[in-house]
Design a protein around this motif. Structure first.
Motif, mmCIF file in Angstrom:
data_model
loop_
_atom_site.group_PDB
_atom_site.id
_atom_site.type_symbol
_atom_site.label_atom_id
_atom_site.label_comp_id
_atom_site.label_asym_id
_atom_site.label_seq_id
_atom_site.Cartn_x
_atom_site.Cartn_y
_atom_site.Cartn_z
ATOM 1 N N HIS A 1 -0.791 -4.525 5.366
ATOM 2 C CA HIS A 1 -2.123 -4.653 5.979
ATOM 3 C C HIS A 1 -3.177 -5.147 5.000
ATOM 4 O O HIS A 1 -4.328 -5.325 5.380
ATOM 5 C CB HIS A 1 -2.566 -3.319 6.593
ATOM 6 N N GLU A 2 -2.801 -5.343 3.726
ATOM 7 C CA GLU A 2 -3.788 -5.810 2.740
ATOM 8 C C GLU A 2 -3.511 -7.282 2.513
ATOM 9 O O GLU A 2 -2.561 -7.621 1.813
ATOM 10 C CB GLU A 2 -3.590 -5.049 1.430
ATOM 11 N N CYS B 1 0.850 -1.194 0.000
ATOM 12 C CA CYS B 1 0.000 0.000 0.000
ATOM 13 C C CYS B 1 0.887 1.246 0.000
ATOM 14 O O CYS B 1 2.038 1.210 0.445
ATOM 15 C CB CYS B 1 -0.867 -0.023 1.248
ATOM 16 N N GLU C 1 -9.125 -4.946 0.693
ATOM 17 C CA GLU C 1 -8.845 -3.798 1.570
ATOM 18 C C GLU C 1 -8.885 -2.471 0.809
ATOM 19 O O GLU C 1 -9.717 -1.600 1.113
ATOM 20 C CB GLU C 1 -7.513 -4.009 2.303
HETATM 21 ZN ZN LIG Z 1 -3.985 -0.030 2.048
#
Ligand SMILES: [Zn+2]
Ligand SMILES: [Zn+2]
Length: 346
Positions: free
Chosen positions: A64-65, A39, A150
């Protein structure tokens, strides 16, 4: 089972460590991580060590994805079993505050969000996560698509807050992953015309392939004039700003239709940015903002499964986990070519 994780180690550097395989609590599952998207926020931490007030201290796991496979379940888990593939919604919230209770859990002040300091992310072989934040993927949705749920949720939230509907003209500033996710979401919600604005030609090309009806490169054409021409002088029903650049934030007031809505998504480098509120008031325009997303993972997964949102088409580069540092360096140095990069952990 060994659990290798990659940590950012100061800025622009990474080191590998072997960490214990985490043990799921009663309400948690253990996930074998399969795909993690890189990201813009991960890249920003990697380069600068901070985003606003969030400062990385010591070695820190990004990412975090993500999507992967359930390999162990806690004693109280009922809805998931070993072998299920799931997309992980990154935030663990308290469940008790007024925001959680009213369904706006993205605003929970006590959220523990992957890869937002001090909470580590998911660039590791194994992570644990609460059952209710793991969303089962149907057979026809891949783990890569699962990881992209996400950023897609951000696009769905932006277009939802903008109340994009059938027949609308939507203008999107910025065609990074979130801009493209907003484009796909706007189309899926029925927008007839989607105008996208960016200075990077490769991204405008991708946007066209994904269904943008018009692309505008401000280096070649005046944005405000062009939008006037394209909309018969009316402007866009909904304007979604994902570029996070002072000039485009300002231009939202110029290109929004009378009575239209602006949704601010991109964060500008400076906290304060100039804006012509009188112009917006003269149009009775609205400004909305979004913070992440809420309650949208099931919607995103259904939209991918049914084919109405081909989110995998935003991916331009794939890397193996062992090359994760090279992947970050590549993304940093080739912004012109990279639309979205993902890491395959297995
Ligand atoms: Zn992201
Ligand atoms: Zn809460």
């Amino acid at each position: 089972m060994t659990n290798k994780a990659v940590f950012m180690h100061g800025t622009n550097d990474m080191i590998w460590k072997e960490i214990p395989v985490p043990v799921p609590e009663d309400n948690e599952v253990l996930i074998k991580v399969d795909v993690v998207g890189i990201c813009g926020s991960d890249v920003h931490y990697y380069q600068h060590g901070r985003i606003g007030d969030y400062v990385v201290e010591g070695d820190f796991i990004l990412g975090h994805e993500c999507a992967g496979e359930v390999v162990e379940v806690g004693s109280a888990v009922t809805s998931l079993k070993v072998g299920d593939r799931v997309a992980l919604e990154p935030g663990k919230t308290c469940g008790k505050c007024e925001f959680c209770k009213s369904g706006k859990y993205n605003l929970c002040p006590d959220v523990e969000f992957f890869a937002t300091p001090p909470y580590h992310g998911v660039f590791a072989n194994y992570v644990t996560h609460p059952e209710d934040m793991c969303f089962k993927l149907p057979e026809n949705v891949s783990n890569m698509e699962g990881a992209l749920v996400e950023p897609l949720s951000v696009g769905l939230h932006a277009t939802g807050m903008g109340e994009v509907k059938l027949g609308d003209t939507v203008l999107i500033f910025g065609t990074g992953c979130i801009g493209l996710a907003s484009l796909l979401s706007a189309k899926a919600r029925g927008a007839s015309n989607v105008i996208v604005v960016d200075v990077l030609e490769n991204r405008l090309e991708t946007a066209k392939k994904l269904g943008a009806t018009h692309t505008v490169n401000p280096k070649e054409r005046d944005v405000v004039k062009t939008v006037e021409e394209l909309t018969g002088g009316r402007g866009a029903d909904v304007v979604i700003e994902t570029a996070g650049v002072a000039i485009t934030v300002k231009q939202t007031a110029d290109v929004v239709k009378r009575g239209g809505t602006i949704v601010l998504v991109g964060m500008t480098a400076e906290d304060e940015t100039s804006f012509n509120f009188m112009k917006l008031m003269g149009k009775e325009g609205q400004i909305k903002t979004i913070f992440r997303y809420r309650n949208l993972y099931p919607t995103a997964i259904n939209a991918i499964a049914s084919g109405s949102i081909p989110i995998k088409d935003v991916v331009s580069h794939e890397f193996d986990f062992k090359d994760v540092k090279e992947a970050f360096d590549f993304v940093v140095n080739n912004a012109k070519d990279v639309v979205k990069a993902v890491i395959r952990i297995n």
